[in-house]
Design an enzyme around this catalytic site. Structure first.
Site, PDB file in Angstrom:
ATOM      1  N   PHE A 156       0.841  -1.204   0.000  1.00  0.00           N
ATOM      2  CA  PHE A 156       0.000   0.000   0.000  1.00  0.00           C
ATOM      3  C   PHE A 156       0.874   1.252   0.000  1.00  0.00           C
ATOM      4  CE2 PHE A 156      -2.333  -3.413   2.149  1.00  0.00           C
ATOM      5  CZ  PHE A 156      -3.476  -3.480   1.377  1.00  0.00           C
ATOM      6  N   GLY A 257      -9.683  18.302  -8.207  1.00  0.00           N
ATOM      7  CA  GLY A 257      -8.596  18.797  -9.049  1.00  0.00           C
ATOM      8  C   GLY A 257      -8.753  18.338 -10.476  1.00  0.00           C
ATOM      9  N   GLY A 261      -3.998  10.492 -11.399  1.00  0.00           N
ATOM     10  CA  GLY A 261      -3.115   9.833 -12.359  1.00  0.00           C
ATOM     11  C   GLY A 261      -2.231   8.854 -11.603  1.00  0.00           C
ATOM     12  N   CYS A 264      -1.037   3.620 -10.369  1.00  0.00           N
ATOM     13  CA  CYS A 264      -1.883   2.699  -9.594  1.00  0.00           C
ATOM     14  C   CYS A 264      -3.379   2.891  -9.778  1.00  0.00           C
ATOM     15  CB  CYS A 264      -1.531   2.823  -8.114  1.00  0.00           C
ATOM     16  SG  CYS A 264       0.200   2.520  -7.814  1.00  0.00           S
TER      17      CYS A 264
HETATM   18  C1  UGA Z   1      -1.739   5.161  -4.490  1.00  0.00           C
HETATM   19  C2  UGA Z   1      -2.328   4.920  -3.091  1.00  0.00           C
HETATM   20  O1  UGA Z   1      -2.429   6.163  -2.377  1.00  0.00           O
HETATM   21  C3  UGA Z   1      -1.463   3.954  -2.284  1.00  0.00           C
HETATM   22  O2  UGA Z   1      -2.095   3.678  -1.030  1.00  0.00           O
HETATM   23  C4  UGA Z   1      -1.327   2.651  -3.091  1.00  0.00           C
HETATM   24  O3  UGA Z   1      -0.533   1.699  -2.411  1.00  0.00           O
HETATM   25  C5  UGA Z   1      -0.671   2.966  -4.422  1.00  0.00           C
HETATM   26  O4  UGA Z   1      -1.519   3.890  -5.136  1.00  0.00           O
HETATM   27  C6  UGA Z   1      -0.518   1.652  -5.167  1.00  0.00           C
HETATM   28  O5  UGA Z   1      -1.535   1.064  -5.559  1.00  0.00           O
HETATM   29  O6  UGA Z   1       0.584   1.116  -5.226  1.00  0.00           O
HETATM   30  P1  UGA Z   1       0.111   6.834  -5.506  1.00  0.00           P
HETATM   31  O7  UGA Z   1      -0.397   6.418  -6.845  1.00  0.00           O
HETATM   32  O8  UGA Z   1       1.559   6.884  -5.244  1.00  0.00           O
HETATM   33  O9  UGA Z   1      -0.508   5.872  -4.362  1.00  0.00           O
HETATM   34  O10 UGA Z   1      -0.391   8.326  -5.278  1.00  0.00           O
HETATM   35  P2  UGA Z   1      -1.535   9.115  -4.478  1.00  0.00           P
HETATM   36  O11 UGA Z   1      -0.902  10.020  -3.517  1.00  0.00           O
HETATM   37  O12 UGA Z   1      -2.560   8.182  -3.954  1.00  0.00           O
HETATM   38  O13 UGA Z   1      -2.152  10.011  -5.651  1.00  0.00           O
HETATM   39  C7  UGA Z   1      -2.750   9.439  -6.807  1.00  0.00           C
HETATM   40  C8  UGA Z   1      -3.398  10.511  -7.664  1.00  0.00           C
HETATM   41  O14 UGA Z   1      -4.578  11.003  -7.034  1.00  0.00           O
HETATM   42  C9  UGA Z   1      -2.530  11.740  -7.941  1.00  0.00           C
HETATM   43  O15 UGA Z   1      -2.674  12.104  -9.302  1.00  0.00           O
HETATM   44  C10 UGA Z   1      -3.112  12.808  -7.042  1.00  0.00           C
HETATM   45  O16 UGA Z   1      -2.937  14.103  -7.567  1.00  0.00           O
HETATM   46  C11 UGA Z   1      -4.568  12.429  -7.043  1.00  0.00           C
HETATM   47  N1  UGA Z   1      -5.311  12.901  -5.841  1.00  0.00           N
HETATM   48  C12 UGA Z   1      -5.016  12.417  -4.613  1.00  0.00           C
HETATM   49  C13 UGA Z   1      -6.342  13.824  -5.998  1.00  0.00           C
HETATM   50  O17 UGA Z   1      -6.654  14.283  -7.121  1.00  0.00           O
HETATM   51  N2  UGA Z   1      -7.041  14.245  -4.891  1.00  0.00           N
HETATM   52  C14 UGA Z   1      -6.765  13.758  -3.643  1.00  0.00           C
HETATM   53  O18 UGA Z   1      -7.457  14.180  -2.683  1.00  0.00           O
HETATM   54  C15 UGA Z   1      -5.723  12.837  -3.509  1.00  0.00           C
END
Ligand code: UGA
Length: 442
Positions: A156, A257, A261, A264
């Site tokens: 995770f 937003g 992307g 994952c």
């Molecule tokens: C995500 C999950 O958060 C991890 O828990 C999971 O283990 C991982 O995928 C995976 O499957 O390996 P990650 O892809 O690194 O992690 O990034 P996030 O911080 O979750 O952000 C993902 C996307 O969602 C980004 O583009 C971010 O800008 C967007 N986001 C995130 C939003 O648009 N709004 C939010 O409130 C949060």
């Protein structure tokens, strides 16, 4: 213990650091020679805060050894499969998982003990039992639960927070057929002092899909509410803050937003939707999460179009190219549909990003115009369109924007700037879910 980790990517490296930190001797197997050489010199082939320093330390202390193949003369007590499962045309591409399973099986052929084999790669439910175990059995001539023990152990990790998520996780999930295997696997994680869920392999695999689908759902929910909030004249960030204070909902992952992307969420939600269709239980929810995310780019482009009164011939600064801050990763970045949409609508685009420009250039394929600094990117622009909430963008000053831009107009795809401060300085501000929308074009 002696532990073999297969796959020197993001998950494999984090896992290697975890075992090395526990005093174990780790062999990290990475077949790509360039990546393997980098790792052996204590450098990760990706940007992740804190990882290089730990890698170097563990390599120097001889706790971590990098190899291009599994060394035949060593018996490992644990094998951890961390190879990639990229998106394929029909769901996830499991070829690397299959290959790694056969390699582990061949290795077990010469093995004296009854090791644990962990599968950490993200896979559809059923993969451990249907794809991994039979291959290990065939290649090793051993039976599962007797000659080796297979465990599903989803990760995770968030990019940018990999060390925190590795050493201070919210939970660990171990899935194995036999309760005794679950207990044995759980002991590997005892020192983390977090809840450890012991279950069967299919459940463990499903947990990963379901968790990512829920997080993506929260984002798409916030994005849909954002459009409605702007239409009724309220700020979605204020709404989501108050909504999230209910602990049943929670304030995290409700930031509206330009959409989600990364390597994952898009892949895993598509994977879940594909699985649901295969099982003849289509997931309307997963489909909607994806549809909202896909249309969010057009929503932001429409904001931009209306803000400047038509994009044809306008100079637009597209700020932030990585899929989120603190990484140069551009996989599934929302900057791509924004860039293409701006170009299709006739805008002259200059991009800026502190670290991801080269990767973005490779993704786009055509020559892009990149500015060496934020100031250069916005100088003379008719519109600044913010795609990634980089610290540098957050600290842009309203007065500077007013001074540098030809027409001081901002469309904030990540709600990074303070709308009131900007408007006081004479900068027109529009953002996803902000209470004021640009006027509709006649
Ligand atoms: C995500 C999950 O958060 C991890 O828990 C999971 O283990 C991982 O995928 C995976 O499957 O390996 P990650 O892809 O690194 O992690 O990034 P996030 O911080 O979750 O952000 C993902 C996307 O969602 C980004 O583009 C971010 O800008 C967007 N986001 C995130 C939003 O648009 N709004 C939010 O409130 C949060």
């Amino acid at each position: 213990m002696r532990v073999a980790i297969l796959g020197g990517g993001f998950v494999g490296v984090a896992t290697a650091l975890f075992y090395a930190d526990g005093g174990h001797r780790v062999t990290l197997v990475e077949p790509n020679p360039v990546r393997a050489d980098l790792l052996a010199s204590g450098r990760a082939p990706f940007r992740e805060p804190g990882v290089d320093a730990r890698l170097r330390r563990d390599v120097e202390r001889l706790r971590l050894h990098v190899d291009r193949r599994l060394p035949l003369d060593v018996s490992f007590q644990a094998y951890v499969i961390c190879v990639g499962t990229p998106a394929g045309p029909r769901g996830l591409d499991l070829r690397a998982v299959r290959l790694a399973s056969t390699q582990v099986g061949r290795h077990l052929h010469h093995h004296a003990g009854r090791p644990l084999v962990f599968l950490k790669s993200t896979v559809p439910p059923g993969t451990l039992e249907e794809e991994v175990v039979p291959r290990i059995e065939r290649a090793s001539g051993r039976r599962a639960d007797v000659g080796f023990h297979a465990v599903s152990n989803p990760e995770f990790l968030r990019e940018g927070a990999a060390l925190r998520d590795t050493f201070r996780p919210d939970r660990v999930v171990v899935g194995a057929r036999k309760p005794s295997t679950r207990r044995r696997a759980a002991r590997h994680f005892q020192r983390l002092r977090c809840p450890i869920v012991e279950t069967d392999p299919r459940t463990a695999e499903f947990v990963k899909y379901a968790a990512n689908a829920f997080l993506a759902l929260k984002i798409s929910y916030a994005n849909e509410m954002a459009r409605l909030a702007s239409a009724v004249g309220v700020d979605v960030y204020e709404v989501m803050h108050a909504v999230g204070l209910d602990p049943r909902i929670g304030t995290q992952f409700l930031r509206a937003g330009a959409g989600f992307g990364g390597s994952c969420f898009p892949k895993d939600v598509r994977g879940l939707a594909a699985l649901a269709r295969r099982m003849r239980r289509p997931s309307r929810l997963a489909e909607a999460v994806l549809a909202i995310n896909d249309s969010q780019g057009n929503y932001v482009l429409d904001l931009a179009e209306r803000a400047v009164g038509g994009l044809e011939g306008r100079r637009v600064a597209l700020l932030g190219l990585s899929f989120k801050p603190d990484t140069d990763d551009v996989r599934e970045t929302r900057a791509l549909p924004l860039y293409r949409g701006l170009r299709e609508r006739g805008a002259r685009v200059t991009v800026w990003d502190p670290v991801a420009t080269a990767n973005f250039q490779a993704l786009v394929g055509e020559k892009i115009r990149a500015a060496p600094s934020l100031r250069e990117a916005v100088r003379g622009a008719d519109l600044a369109l913010i795609q990634t909430e980089w610290r540098q963008i957050r600290s842009l000053r309203a007065a500077d924007l007013k001074r540098w831009m030809r027409r001081a107009i901002v469309v904030d795809g990540r709600r990074t700037l303070d709308p009131e401060a900007l408007e006081r300085a004479g900068v027109a501000y529009f953002g996803v879910g902000w209470r004021r929308e640009p006027r509709r074009r006649a």
